[in-house]
Design an enzyme around this catalytic site. Structure first.
Site, PDB file in Angstrom:
ATOM      1  N   GLU A 115      -5.827  -2.992  13.667  1.00  0.00           N
ATOM      2  CA  GLU A 115      -6.145  -2.057  12.705  1.00  0.00           C
ATOM      3  C   GLU A 115      -7.629  -1.437  13.053  1.00  0.00           C
ATOM      4  O   GLU A 115      -8.708  -2.241  13.626  1.00  0.00           O
ATOM      5  CB  GLU A 115      -6.306  -2.716  11.247  1.00  0.00           C
ATOM      6  CG  GLU A 115      -5.328  -3.040  10.662  1.00  0.00           C
ATOM      7  CD  GLU A 115      -5.663  -3.388   9.087  1.00  0.00           C
ATOM      8  OE1 GLU A 115      -6.531  -3.216   8.478  1.00  0.00           O
ATOM      9  OE2 GLU A 115      -4.704  -4.109   8.534  1.00  0.00           O
TER      10      GLU A 115
ATOM     11  N   GLN B  63       0.839  -1.228   0.006  1.00  0.00           N
ATOM     12  CA  GLN B  63       0.101   0.092   0.060  1.00  0.00           C
ATOM     13  C   GLN B  63       0.875   1.313   0.088  1.00  0.00           C
ATOM     14  O   GLN B  63       0.216   2.267  -0.621  1.00  0.00           O
ATOM     15  CB  GLN B  63      -0.918   0.076   1.088  1.00  0.00           C
ATOM     16  CG  GLN B  63      -2.012  -1.097   1.007  1.00  0.00           C
ATOM     17  CD  GLN B  63      -2.897  -0.954   2.133  1.00  0.00           C
ATOM     18  OE1 GLN B  63      -2.776  -1.595   3.326  1.00  0.00           O
ATOM     19  NE2 GLN B  63      -4.214  -0.253   2.203  1.00  0.00           N
TER      20      GLN B  63
ATOM     21  N   HIS C  67       0.789  -9.645   3.782  1.00  0.00           N
ATOM     22  CA  HIS C  67      -0.381  -8.910   3.907  1.00  0.00           C
ATOM     23  C   HIS C  67      -0.645  -8.767   2.437  1.00  0.00           C
ATOM     24  O   HIS C  67      -0.810  -7.764   1.681  1.00  0.00           O
ATOM     25  CB  HIS C  67       0.236  -7.476   4.296  1.00  0.00           C
ATOM     26  CG  HIS C  67      -0.935  -6.442   4.730  1.00  0.00           C
ATOM     27  ND1 HIS C  67      -1.346  -5.829   5.731  1.00  0.00           N
ATOM     28  CD2 HIS C  67      -2.183  -6.162   3.956  1.00  0.00           C
ATOM     29  CE1 HIS C  67      -2.440  -5.217   5.940  1.00  0.00           C
ATOM     30  NE2 HIS C  67      -3.023  -5.289   4.811  1.00  0.00           N
TER      31      HIS C  67
ATOM     32  N   ASN D  96      -2.460 -11.542   7.484  1.00  0.00           N
ATOM     33  CA  ASN D  96      -3.284 -10.386   7.586  1.00  0.00           C
ATOM     34  C   ASN D  96      -4.662 -10.679   6.998  1.00  0.00           C
ATOM     35  O   ASN D  96      -4.639 -11.038   5.882  1.00  0.00           O
ATOM     36  CB  ASN D  96      -2.738  -8.936   6.967  1.00  0.00           C
ATOM     37  CG  ASN D  96      -3.834  -7.987   7.334  1.00  0.00           C
ATOM     38  OD1 ASN D  96      -3.955  -7.323   8.349  1.00  0.00           O
ATOM     39  ND2 ASN D  96      -4.594  -7.438   6.254  1.00  0.00           N
ATOM     40  N   GLU D  97      -5.736 -10.925   7.856  1.00  0.00           N
ATOM     41  CA  GLU D  97      -7.066 -10.918   7.362  1.00  0.00           C
ATOM     42  C   GLU D  97      -7.196 -12.165   6.226  1.00  0.00           C
ATOM     43  O   GLU D  97      -7.333 -11.796   4.870  1.00  0.00           O
ATOM     44  CB  GLU D  97      -7.483  -9.818   6.795  1.00  0.00           C
ATOM     45  CG  GLU D  97      -7.804  -8.927   7.479  1.00  0.00           C
ATOM     46  CD  GLU D  97      -8.512  -7.394   7.275  1.00  0.00           C
ATOM     47  OE1 GLU D  97      -9.106  -7.649   6.159  1.00  0.00           O
ATOM     48  OE2 GLU D  97      -8.314  -6.359   8.034  1.00  0.00           O
TER      49      GLU D  97
END
Length: 594
Positions: A450, A96, A193, A237-238
């Site tokens: 987060e 990102q 991620h 991550n997720e």
């Protein structure tokens, strides 16, 4: 008609003076009447804004008047502090913000390929690859003591395997970690991620369980290289977000919608195995010397019954919660998938004529590896959804995750909007989630890895910096976390603001902003500028919460709902611009009258 009558009905021709005055009058009408109309509309908007602010903050600035879920009570703002040692942080992720596409031998990731033909890709993004020293100073300026970031797997292993190791890639993260420590900031490092090396995707990606072993090799290399200075590790991550949007809806990389019936389940299964393997490697090979903690970050949407008085809706909310959060959390604490998932998907698979369930199973060896494979649980919480059972037989009989849940999710139209259609402001949801985790999983250590809110970008820095909605969002959500800790006894040990910078926001690209620092993506220098929220967060971090009534609690937000006034900062312009227009109009009137 005789001549006299004709002459009687004829109007005399306008004089030269009158002909000159007519366009002036028309111009005057535009200059005066239009500003008056704008003034009335703007004053109405200002009044609406004030009413919204009153909904958010009561007169004594102690009771948050945000719109709650149906049947929920609005509780008072808690003036108290978090326990000593509570960790305050800010976060980001490699793809990102880093940029540096293909620099120093970096390999291609699945997101590089997925967005390569898009003009708003992340090949440069915030250019943190070159500006990491500046970004470390930004983190320090907030007062945060933790910086959560991720390592780009293809930056350190261009082909995804340890056969080729990038010294330059390792050096970049080594320099970043050293800079953080020198600034008094603790690194919290995420291994995955979502930027899987494309070379591994070409071999099947996470649908190929060989990737699990390769992830273990990658984790071992990273532990060896940085583990002497890193105490907090996040493996994944997720997993839900990555697998569902990548293999069902296809709006995330790798964008594979070929088999939504099985691929999301296979993907999550592999990610859980990869997490467990990385956890066991650390415990068996590195923990004794490094004494760190390994966890995972799961996305966490609170699932609220659409009707709080309906037993059916309560069951639907629990079922939806099981199919999303518990899908990954339950195996980590129990060694198997949630019973309701197993029951529903096994039954549907049988009806579909399949020999095996679409929901995979862990064998005895993997059950022992997966069960209890975390030292802390990271949750990424942003919003709440309303849930009820689906009543559409066609939808229910489809073979995909959405159908398997047997539920439909929606949002209360009264909940304040944000810059993302899926994110509504419902602060109480985070407290309810933390209480449920405590109840379901024996109160594990939890870190909010987060929490943040998006604001749509206007492309005007004066508006982008005026992030009053973000201020109110964090103030209210953090206070709900404080209540979960001090009143409910939840074992929450840290809170990470999402995010540090306005970076690449996946399917929304750069159209929305989560950052507390504005980034000018039109500037070659990618100039960073602090938003108003930075100052407020500095105060919260410094106070370790909300020790007493202060000016911080008197912040009112004019723009909290996209339906009322979508962009913070716009209200200020709307409230002030009409007076300037009126002045111009009266000046023009004076000129015409001269």
């Amino acid at each position: 008609m005789d001549r006299d009558k004709v002459l009687t009905h004829m109007k005399p021709a306008p004089s030269i003076k009158q002909r000159t005055r007519l366009p002036q009058l028309r111009k005057f009408t535009v200059l005066l009447i239009l500003p008056l109309v704008v003034l009335l509309i703007s004053l109405q908007k200002c009044t609406q804004g004030a009413n919204i602010a009153n909904k958010l903050i009561s007169k004594d600035n102690q009771t948050s008047k945000y719109v709650t879920a149906k049947g929920s009570k609005v509780d008072k703002f808690l003036n108290d502090v978090f326990p000593v040692g509570f960790k305050w942080g800010v976060g980001s992720s490699a793809f990102q913000i880093e940029g540096g596409y293909q620099e120093n031998g970096k390999g291609q990731s699945i997101w590089d390929k997925f967005t390569q033909d898009s003009p708003d890709n992340a090949s440069v993004s915030c250019d943190s690859y070159h500006k990491y020293k500046e970004d470390v100073l930004l983190v320090k300026s907030t007062g945060a003591k933790v910086y959560r970031f991720s390592i780009s797997w293809p930056r350190v292993l261009p082909k995804g395997t340890t056969e080729i190791v990038s010294k330059e890639g390792l050096a970049y993260y080594n320099d970043l970690i050293n800079a953080l420590i020198a600034a008094g900031i603790e690194p919290m490092v995420c291994l995955f991620h979502w930027d899987l090396p494309q070379s591994l995707q070409d071999g099947g990606g996470w649908l190929n369980q060989e990737t699990v072993g390769l992830f273990g090799d990658y984790a071992r290399l990273v532990y060896q290289t940085f583990g002497d200075r890193v105490r907090y590790w996040i493996t994944m991550n997720e997993p839900f977000t990555f697998c569902y949007y990548g293999y069902d809806e296809g709006i995330f990389a790798p964008g594979d919608k070929s088999d939504p019936a099985t691929h999301p389940y296979s993907c999550v299964h592999s990610l859980i195995m990869g997490h467990a393997l990385a956890y066991r490697i650390y415990k068996e090979e590195f923990f004794t010397q490094q004494n760190g903690k390994v966890g995972i970050s799961l996305d966490n949407f609170w699932q609220e019954p659409a009707d709080p008085n309906s037993e059916q809706d309560k069951l639907a909310a629990q079922q939806s919660y099981s199919f999303r959060f518990d899908w990954i959390a339950y195996p980590l604490f129990r060694g198997e998938y949630p019973p309701i998932m197993r029951k529903i998907i096994d039954a549907k698979s049988k009806l579909e004529g399949r020999k095996e369930s679409r929901l995979p199973e862990f064998d005895a060896e993997w059950i022992s590896k997966v069960n209890g494979s975390l030292d802390f649980l990271g949750i990424n919480h942003f919003t709440t959804q309303l849930v009820k059972f689906a009543n559409n037989s066609t939808t229910q009989n489809a073979s995909n995750w959405e159908s398997d849940t047997g539920t439909v999710r929606s949002y209360d139209p009264n909940w304040p909007d944000t810059g993302s259609h899926w994110l509504k402001v419902v602060p109480e949801g985070i407290r309810k989630s933390l209480k449920k985790i405590k109840q379901d999983y024996q109160n594990p250590e939890v870190i909010i890895t987060e929490n943040g809110v998006s604001v749509a970008s206007l492309g005007m820095i004066m508006n982008d910096l005026d992030d009053l909605q973000r201020i109110e969002y964090h103030r209210l959500y953090i206070n709900q976390v404080l209540k979960a800790v001090k009143i409910d006894g939840c074992n929450v040990t840290g809170y990470v603001v999402w995010s540090l910078l306005d970076g690449f926001e996946w399917s929304q690209r750069y159209d929305t902003q989560f950052g507390i620092f504005h980034v000018d993506h039109q500037s070659p220098n990618r100039t960073r500028t602090p938003k108003k929220s930075v100052k407020v967060l500095q105060q919260i971090f410094r106070d370790n919460g909300f020790p007493s009534v202060s000016k911080l609690h008197k912040i009112s937000v004019i723009s909290v709902s996209a339906q009322e006034n979508k962009y913070s900062g716009t209200t200020v312009l709307l409230c002030s611009a009409p007076f300037a227009l009126m002045f111009s109009a009266y000046y023009a009137y004076g000129q015409l009258s001269a």
